[in-house]
Design a protein around this motif. Structure first.
Motif, short mmCIF file in Angstrom:
data_model
loop_
_atom_site.label_atom_id
_atom_site.label_comp_id
_atom_site.label_asym_id
_atom_site.label_seq_id
_atom_site.Cartn_x
_atom_site.Cartn_y
_atom_site.Cartn_z
N LEU A 26 1.59 4.38 -5.79
CA LEU A 26 0.16 4.57 -6.07
C LEU A 26 -0.74 3.98 -4.99
CD1 LEU A 26 -0.10 4.00 -9.94
CD2 LEU A 26 -0.18 6.16 -8.68
N GLY A 27 -0.46 2.74 -4.55
CA GLY A 27 -1.32 2.07 -3.59
C GLY A 27 -1.45 2.82 -2.28
N VAL A 30 -1.56 -9.43 -1.61
CA VAL A 30 -1.46 -9.63 -0.17
C VAL A 30 -1.70 -8.29 0.52
CG1 VAL A 30 0.02 -10.32 1.74
CG2 VAL A 30 0.14 -11.56 -0.44
N LYS A 31 -2.67 -8.26 1.44
CA LYS A 31 -2.98 -7.03 2.16
C LYS A 31 -2.52 -7.15 3.61
CE LYS A 31 -6.89 -5.65 -0.72
NZ LYS A 31 -8.31 -5.27 -0.77
N GLU A 58 -0.98 -2.78 0.48
CA GLU A 58 -1.35 -3.78 -0.51
C GLU A 58 -0.12 -4.14 -1.33
OE1 GLU A 58 -5.28 -3.89 -2.81
OE2 GLU A 58 -3.87 -3.15 -4.32
N LEU A 59 0.21 -5.43 -1.33
CA LEU A 59 1.37 -5.90 -2.07
C LEU A 59 0.92 -6.76 -3.24
CD1 LEU A 59 3.59 -7.06 0.95
CD2 LEU A 59 3.60 -4.84 -0.18
N ALA A 114 6.66 -9.29 -5.48
CA ALA A 114 7.80 -10.09 -5.92
C ALA A 114 9.09 -9.64 -5.24
CB ALA A 114 7.95 -10.02 -7.43
N SER A 115 9.27 -8.33 -5.06
CA SER A 115 10.47 -7.80 -4.40
C SER A 115 10.53 -8.25 -2.95
CB SER A 115 10.48 -6.27 -4.48
OG SER A 115 10.52 -5.83 -5.82
N VAL A 116 9.38 -8.18 -2.27
CA VAL A 116 9.32 -8.62 -0.87
C VAL A 116 9.62 -10.11 -0.77
CG1 VAL A 116 7.81 -8.91 1.13
CG2 VAL A 116 7.71 -6.80 -0.22
N VAL A 117 9.03 -10.90 -1.67
CA VAL A 117 9.27 -12.35 -1.69
C VAL A 117 10.74 -12.64 -1.98
CG1 VAL A 117 8.78 -14.48 -2.95
CG2 VAL A 117 6.90 -12.96 -2.29
N ALA A 118 11.31 -11.92 -2.95
CA ALA A 118 12.71 -12.15 -3.32
C ALA A 118 13.64 -11.93 -2.14
CB ALA A 118 13.09 -11.22 -4.48
#
Length: 419
Positions: free
Chosen positions: A76-77, A384-385, A390-391, A397-401
């Protein structure tokens, strides 16, 4: 006496096939139709491609992985940015290229295996990501719209509350107390009970049942391609891969089979991405394995791909039979919210179950930190942009994980991490 379990490749009795399939159709409908409504495109083509994608998924995975492919929210983003600048046709092209790259990833997984999963998503991270699939959607169940009850808005009434509670109460009680035939379809019974309650309160609009005529033809349009649109969409691959793996892990735990090994992650991730590419090509939206339907399987104990295939066929029929589509569209959000309130919670609980079954040792600082930071990243509301990306939520959370898991892996290899 415990409820009857129907395994993945087991056939269900003919008397159960239709109601079980309809149950899955209701579970996916609200969220699946919401995406094309946001994009202002014909939901009919989306329902058709979701059904086709699901049948292809069953075929490609040799009927060993029960999953319904519905409309993905992960796109969507970046899609909104592409649509604003270039139009929906170019977003379609980006869907196609992302899907094709996902198919390439499937080949890489086929060649090199899945051992890397425990590095980029160890159990302490995987369990948290899986839980977030359900927990992130929790608020949507009570905030109105196509997939939520009208409880947290200024227009909420006592009728909304009653419909929600009747639906949720029926689903909860039915899941633990129904016997025999009814024990397999508690979600369907809950939806029908909630629908009847809403109808008695005069909150069901049936005026549009024949508004489109008996037979309708979905609106197809071909994709257009641009490098800029494809690059804008590219980061979504990380989210889709994490989500897909998480869904397969959850489903594996539910059905008691390791689906990452048989039929194999390469098959399921190829099928998921191929469906996305095919749908985007002709005017649909990206597809993904649906948590709502995983929740239905967890509650009912019916894992049969025959039932999932039946739901796919019903979805395809709805694209052409106007009154059937309109009838389901008339379902009040209070009813859908009452059902998803339980289903999303079941998905979240599956993540906690994964942490327990994998025996994650939280006396180790790395596990404690990893799970904690993933949960907070997904639930804190932080956004976080980065350039046009846009995250937030599960995406962030997936990126951080993955990032923190890789960092900890490197530190462990260097023997400079405390345990």
């Amino acid at each position: 006496m415990s409820k009857r379990i129907y395994q993945v490749q087991e056939k269900v009795p003919n008397s159960l096939l239709l109601p079980l399939s309809v149950q899955h159709t209701f579970a996916m409908f609200g969220a699946s139709v919401l995406v094309p409504l946001i994009f202002n495109i014909d939901p009919g083509v989306v329902l058709l491609m979701n059904g086709i994608g699901t049948l292809l998924f069953i075929l490609i995975t040799k009927g060993k992985a029960p999953a319904y492919l519905g409309s993905s929210f992960a796109f969507l983003g970046p899609s909104s940015i592409i649509i604003a600048n270039q139009g929906f046709e170019f977003a379609q092209g980006a869907f196609v290229t992302t899907g094709i790259l996902g198919c390439v990833l499937a080949y890489v997984i086929y060649k090199f295996g899945t051992d890397w999963i425990d590095i980029v998503l160890p159990p302490a991270a995987m369990g948290a990501v899986v839980a977030l699939i359900g927990f992130e959607l929790a608020a949507a169940t009570v905030h109105g719209g196509a997939i939520g009850a009208n409880l947290m808005t200024d227009t909420a009434t006592s009728k909304d509350i009653i419909i929600f509670l009747v639906t949720l109460g029926t689903a909860v009680i039915g899941s633990v107390a129904f016997k025999g035939f009814f024990s397999a379809i508690p979600i369907l019974i809950a939806i029908i009970t909630g629908y009847i309650t809403a109808f008695c309160f005069g909150m069901v609009d049936l005026s549009g049942i024949m508004s489109k005529g008996l037979i309708t033809i979905p609106t197809f349009q071909m994709a257009k391609f641009s490098l800029n649109a494809s690059l804008t969409m590219l980061p979504v691959m990380l989210v889709l891969t994490s989500e897909h793996i998480s869904h397969q892990v959850v489903t594996s735990n539910i059905v008691g089979k390791d689906l990452l090994k048989d039929p194999g992650l390469h098959r399921s991730i190829f099928a998921d991405n191929f469906s996305t590419a095919l749908s985007g090509l002709v005017g649909g939206v990206p597809t993904t394995t649906y948590g709502e339907n995983i929740g239905v399987m967890a509650i009912t104990g019916v894992y049969s791909v025959q039932v999932i295939g039946g739901a796919a066929i019903i979805s395809m029929l709805m694209a052409f039979i106007g009154p059937l589509s309109q009838l389901i569209k008339s379902l009040p959000g209070d009813v859908i919210g009452g059902v998803t309130f339980l289903l999303y919670g079941m998905i979240g609980t599956s993540g906690i179950r994964l942490l327990v079954e994998k025996k994650v040792d939280y006396s180790k600082s790395s596990n404690l930190v990893l799970t904690s930071i993933v949960f907070v990243a997904g639930l804190s509301g932080l956004t976080v942009k980065f350039m046009s990306i846009e995250l937030k939520g599960m995406v962030l959370a997936s990126v951080v994980a993955v990032s923190v898991s890789l960092l900890f892996y490197i530190l462990k290899r260097l023997n400079i991490i405390n345990e």
